[in-house]
Design a protein around this motif. Sequence first.
Motif, PDB file in Angstrom:
ATOM      1  N   ARG A 355       0.786  -1.196  -0.066  1.00 40.69           N
ATOM      2  CA  ARG A 355      -0.055  -0.062  -0.119  1.00 40.69           C
ATOM      3  C   ARG A 355       0.817   1.213  -0.105  1.00 40.69           C
ATOM      4  NH1 ARG A 355      -3.059  -1.682   3.440  1.00 40.69           N
ATOM      5  NH2 ARG A 355      -4.850  -2.347   2.280  1.00 40.69           N
ATOM      6  N   THR A 359       0.782   4.216  -2.857  1.00 35.28           N
ATOM      7  CA  THR A 359       0.742   5.607  -2.566  1.00 35.28           C
ATOM      8  C   THR A 359       1.774   6.580  -2.775  1.00 35.28           C
ATOM      9  OG1 THR A 359      -0.792   4.619  -0.760  1.00 35.28           O
ATOM     10  CG2 THR A 359      -0.069   6.999  -0.326  1.00 35.28           C
ATOM     11  N   SER A 364      -3.114   3.698  -5.694  1.00 34.35           N
ATOM     12  CA  SER A 364      -4.049   3.263  -4.574  1.00 34.35           C
ATOM     13  C   SER A 364      -3.928   1.724  -4.637  1.00 34.35           C
ATOM     14  CB  SER A 364      -5.378   3.439  -4.507  1.00 34.35           C
ATOM     15  OG  SER A 364      -6.030   3.128  -6.030  1.00 34.35           O
ATOM     16  N   ARG A 366      -5.975  -2.092  -2.913  1.00 35.12           N
ATOM     17  CA  ARG A 366      -7.033  -2.751  -2.250  1.00 35.12           C
ATOM     18  C   ARG A 366      -6.767  -4.093  -2.065  1.00 35.12           C
ATOM     19  NH1 ARG A 366     -11.922  -5.352  -3.024  1.00 35.12           N
ATOM     20  NH2 ARG A 366     -11.507  -5.264  -5.434  1.00 35.12           N
TER      21      ARG A 366
END
Length: 389
Positions: A355, A359, A364, A366
Amino acid sequence: MAYAVGLALLACVEVLARAGSLRENLALALLLGVCTTLPLAFVFGPERALPVRGGAAVAVTAAGALALSPFRALTLAGVASQLACVYGLGRAGAPRLSGVLVLPYVVLALVSQDDTTTRVMAVLVATLASAAAATGITHHVRGALLAHSATERAFADTLLAHAARGERARIARELHDVVAHHISMIAVQAETARLTTPGLPPDGATRLLAIGDTARGALTEMRRLLGVLREDAEVGVTRRPQPGLHQLMELIDESRDAAGSRTRLIVSGPVTTLDPGIEVTAYRIVQEALTNARRHAPGAAVDVELRYAEDDLEIRVRDNGPGPGNGAETGPGAAERAGPGAVVPSTGHGLLGMRERATTVGGSLRTGAAAGGGFLVEARLPVRAEALA
């Protein structure tokens, strides 16, 4: 060689000058004059082996002792050659042999009680030869000490440089594992707060965006600093370029061989060369996702999908294992609540690291249960320059 020939000529001239007293043994005196000087050519020179030097010095000493007694034909050139021999052996590291070569003249001085000339000459040669041998041995010991000191200094310098490289490597590890992690968390939390805080004023959103940008800039500068610190720490280490998507097939093959299960790579959209930072991030995300799949769903089939779009790159890594026990639930007690046979995602730094990587480049990520079972890692990374700004 030239100095030995010169001494031999001087010895012959001296013998011929004394031809009146040596008329009965003139030829033998000339031969002894040559034998006491010419072998000196084999005593000096770094290419000479010690046995060769020792043999030549013994020949000079034997000829000198014979020339002194009984023939009384020892020349000054022969004495000079004898002194040079014992000095050369002492300096070459043969102190015992250098001392032994003085003994024949000591013996002659002791046994020549009735021949004053021979006795005085023997004492003089023994004394001078002893001094020459001592001088040569002293020079050898001094040179050995200097060489030893130089070796110790070089060893100390090497240890100091090694310690410095080790300290740089330690600092680099601390910066990478601790400081960079916290700066990444600042960037993640600032971005999360900007996107999830309800009713956030525009000024606050702008400030949070600036905080995230500053943190990402700090990470970039820290990577440059880490490169400088590791330059000396990685002496002798073969450097390889950072991996990219063109090496993804090799990673898939390695994962398939290691896990012993089916692993597929699915690519859709027009394949283009992306920014190196984006490619490295995508590669590392896939690498970590495959590692997690092998650890938490051993034997499960894994699909790695890359979708090239105009504005972003979508990465999907899905396995058909048991998946998380209850959605994407993690934390204390998750394993008990998941039920028997379920696999709970790791609470370590693997998912957090993926993550953070996403970033950092403005993307992004998930993770959670996949539709139809299994576990899914899905990332979107911007591919256009304006998306990265």
